[in-house]
Design a protein around this motif. Structure first.
Motif, PDB file in Angstrom:
ATOM      1  N   ALA A  26      20.652   7.444   5.821  1.00  0.00           N
ATOM      2  CA  ALA A  26      19.832   7.206   4.628  1.00  0.00           C
ATOM      3  C   ALA A  26      18.833   6.079   4.853  1.00  0.00           C
ATOM      4  CB  ALA A  26      20.721   6.908   3.426  1.00  0.00           C
ATOM      5  N   ALA A  27      19.254   5.019   5.530  1.00  0.00           N
ATOM      6  CA  ALA A  27      18.353   3.887   5.790  1.00  0.00           C
ATOM      7  C   ALA A  27      17.173   4.315   6.664  1.00  0.00           C
ATOM      8  CB  ALA A  27      19.118   2.746   6.450  1.00  0.00           C
ATOM      9  N   GLY A  28      17.453   5.113   7.685  1.00  0.00           N
ATOM     10  CA  GLY A  28      16.386   5.620   8.541  1.00  0.00           C
ATOM     11  C   GLY A  28      15.437   6.530   7.786  1.00  0.00           C
ATOM     12  N   ALA A  29      15.999   7.330   6.889  1.00  0.00           N
ATOM     13  CA  ALA A  29      15.172   8.229   6.078  1.00  0.00           C
ATOM     14  C   ALA A  29      14.271   7.440   5.134  1.00  0.00           C
ATOM     15  CB  ALA A  29      16.055   9.185   5.282  1.00  0.00           C
ATOM     16  N   VAL A  30      14.824   6.404   4.522  1.00  0.00           N
ATOM     17  CA  VAL A  30      14.018   5.570   3.618  1.00  0.00           C
ATOM     18  C   VAL A  30      12.855   4.949   4.380  1.00  0.00           C
ATOM     19  CG1 VAL A  30      14.037   3.417   2.278  1.00  0.00           C
ATOM     20  CG2 VAL A  30      15.837   5.117   1.933  1.00  0.00           C
ATOM     21  N   GLN A  31      13.109   4.444   5.574  1.00  0.00           N
ATOM     22  CA  GLN A  31      12.034   3.858   6.375  1.00  0.00           C
ATOM     23  C   GLN A  31      11.007   4.923   6.769  1.00  0.00           C
ATOM     24  OE1 GLN A  31      11.511   0.501   7.041  1.00  0.00           O
ATOM     25  NE2 GLN A  31       9.531   1.412   7.541  1.00  0.00           N
ATOM     26  N   ALA A  32      11.484   6.096   7.171  1.00  0.00           N
ATOM     27  CA  ALA A  32      10.571   7.177   7.574  1.00  0.00           C
ATOM     28  C   ALA A  32       9.714   7.638   6.396  1.00  0.00           C
ATOM     29  CB  ALA A  32      11.371   8.344   8.149  1.00  0.00           C
ATOM     30  N   TYR A  33      10.329   7.797   5.219  1.00  0.00           N
ATOM     31  CA  TYR A  33       9.563   8.215   4.041  1.00  0.00           C
ATOM     32  C   TYR A  33       8.597   7.122   3.589  1.00  0.00           C
ATOM     33  CZ  TYR A  33      12.179  12.548   3.217  1.00  0.00           C
ATOM     34  OH  TYR A  33      12.726  13.809   3.318  1.00  0.00           O
ATOM     35  N   THR A  34       8.978   5.861   3.728  1.00  0.00           N
ATOM     36  CA  THR A  34       8.082   4.760   3.363  1.00  0.00           C
ATOM     37  C   THR A  34       6.841   4.769   4.251  1.00  0.00           C
ATOM     38  OG1 THR A  34       9.952   3.415   2.619  1.00  0.00           O
ATOM     39  CG2 THR A  34       7.907   2.246   3.133  1.00  0.00           C
ATOM     40  N   ASP A  35       7.051   4.905   5.555  1.00  0.00           N
ATOM     41  CA  ASP A  35       5.924   4.968   6.494  1.00  0.00           C
ATOM     42  C   ASP A  35       5.067   6.204   6.230  1.00  0.00           C
ATOM     43  OD1 ASP A  35       7.019   2.698   7.630  1.00  0.00           O
ATOM     44  OD2 ASP A  35       7.917   3.777   9.326  1.00  0.00           O
ATOM     45  N   LEU A  36       5.720   7.319   5.978  1.00  0.00           N
ATOM     46  CA  LEU A  36       5.009   8.574   5.721  1.00  0.00           C
ATOM     47  C   LEU A  36       4.176   8.476   4.449  1.00  0.00           C
ATOM     48  CD1 LEU A  36       4.436  11.547   6.407  1.00  0.00           C
ATOM     49  CD2 LEU A  36       6.542  12.133   5.171  1.00  0.00           C
ATOM     50  N   LEU A  37       4.733   7.861   3.414  1.00  0.00           N
ATOM     51  CA  LEU A  37       3.997   7.729   2.155  1.00  0.00           C
ATOM     52  C   LEU A  37       2.696   6.957   2.363  1.00  0.00           C
ATOM     53  CD1 LEU A  37       3.835   8.164  -0.898  1.00  0.00           C
ATOM     54  CD2 LEU A  37       5.159   6.062  -1.182  1.00  0.00           C
ATOM     55  N   ALA A  38       2.759   5.876   3.100  1.00  0.00           N
ATOM     56  CA  ALA A  38       1.547   5.085   3.364  1.00  0.00           C
ATOM     57  C   ALA A  38       0.504   5.923   4.110  1.00  0.00           C
ATOM     58  CB  ALA A  38       1.901   3.835   4.159  1.00  0.00           C
ATOM     59  N   ASP A  39       0.943   6.652   5.126  1.00  0.00           N
ATOM     60  CA  ASP A  39       0.002   7.451   5.920  1.00  0.00           C
ATOM     61  C   ASP A  39      -0.530   8.646   5.132  1.00  0.00           C
ATOM     62  OD1 ASP A  39       0.297   5.708   8.015  1.00  0.00           O
ATOM     63  OD2 ASP A  39       1.780   6.932   9.073  1.00  0.00           O
ATOM     64  N   ARG A  40       0.339   9.325   4.398  1.00  0.00           N
ATOM     65  CA  ARG A  40      -0.135  10.471   3.602  1.00  0.00           C
ATOM     66  C   ARG A  40      -1.127  10.014   2.536  1.00  0.00           C
ATOM     67  NH1 ARG A  40       4.828  14.778   2.442  1.00  0.00           N
ATOM     68  NH2 ARG A  40       4.218  16.185   4.125  1.00  0.00           N
ATOM     69  N   THR A  41      -0.863   8.885   1.907  1.00  0.00           N
ATOM     70  CA  THR A  41      -1.775   8.376   0.883  1.00  0.00           C
ATOM     71  C   THR A  41      -3.129   8.047   1.494  1.00  0.00           C
ATOM     72  OG1 THR A  41       0.090   7.465  -0.364  1.00  0.00           O
ATOM     73  CG2 THR A  41      -2.081   6.605  -0.893  1.00  0.00           C
ATOM     74  N   ARG A  42      -3.113   7.419   2.643  1.00  0.00           N
ATOM     75  CA  ARG A  42      -4.356   7.060   3.335  1.00  0.00           C
ATOM     76  C   ARG A  42      -5.146   8.298   3.753  1.00  0.00           C
ATOM     77  NH1 ARG A  42      -5.000   6.879   8.513  1.00  0.00           N
ATOM     78  NH2 ARG A  42      -2.781   6.705   8.985  1.00  0.00           N
ATOM     79  N   VAL A  43      -4.439   9.309   4.272  1.00  0.00           N
ATOM     80  CA  VAL A  43      -5.114  10.492   4.818  1.00  0.00           C
ATOM     81  C   VAL A  43      -5.461  11.513   3.740  1.00  0.00           C
ATOM     82  CG1 VAL A  43      -4.831  12.467   6.369  1.00  0.00           C
ATOM     83  CG2 VAL A  43      -4.067  10.204   7.086  1.00  0.00           C
ATOM     84  N   LEU A  44      -4.524  11.787   2.847  1.00  0.00           N
ATOM     85  CA  LEU A  44      -4.689  12.884   1.895  1.00  0.00           C
ATOM     86  C   LEU A  44      -5.191  12.444   0.523  1.00  0.00           C
ATOM     87  CD1 LEU A  44      -1.388  14.790   2.744  1.00  0.00           C
ATOM     88  CD2 LEU A  44      -3.697  15.271   3.605  1.00  0.00           C
ATOM     89  N   GLY A  45      -5.077  11.177   0.221  1.00  0.00           N
ATOM     90  CA  GLY A  45      -5.500  10.690  -1.093  1.00  0.00           C
ATOM     91  C   GLY A  45      -4.326  10.607  -2.058  1.00  0.00           C
ATOM     92  N   GLU A  46      -4.488   9.746  -3.040  1.00  0.00           N
ATOM     93  CA  GLU A  46      -3.426   9.433  -4.006  1.00  0.00           C
ATOM     94  C   GLU A  46      -2.976  10.647  -4.830  1.00  0.00           C
ATOM     95  OE1 GLU A  46      -0.774   6.763  -5.534  1.00  0.00           O
ATOM     96  OE2 GLU A  46      -2.317   6.177  -4.108  1.00  0.00           O
TER      97      GLU A  46
END
Length: 104
Positions: A26-46
């Protein structure tokens, strides 16, 4: 070759975070989703639908990380009434609170 900001790469990272969580990390997933959220927001828009999916997954696994023990609910018909029911209910709530505090 796809780059790290390509939508398919971001989708694959979502799948990797999912499997990390499903395998018990779960901890690894939280970190992966946190990183992914930042990148998806930057690339795809809010406002992109993938952002909502990532936020949902992140919230779900943050909750699991805080309280990994499944909660058991006792039907009110088994509790009875009066002081016994109140005592059992209080013990359950205190137990859940302790689990959440210890998990942090």
């Amino acid at each position: 070759m796809l780059g790290e900001d390509h939508p398919d790469t971001l989708f694959t990272r979502n799948n990797l975070a999912h499997w990390k969580a499903t395998s018990g990390d779960a901890a690894g997933a939280v970190q992966a989703y946190t990183d992914l959220l930042a990148d998806r927001t930057r690339v795809l828009g809010e406002d992109h639908p993938s952002i909502l999916l990532t936020r949902n997954n992140l919230a779900h696994w943050k909750t699991k990380q805080l309280s990994p023990t499944p909660r058991t609910f006792i039907p009110s018909s088994r509790l009875g009434t009066g002081k016994k029911a109140l005592a059992i209910t209080l013990m359950l709530f205190i137990g859940i609170g302790v689990i959440c505090l210890v998990s942090k």
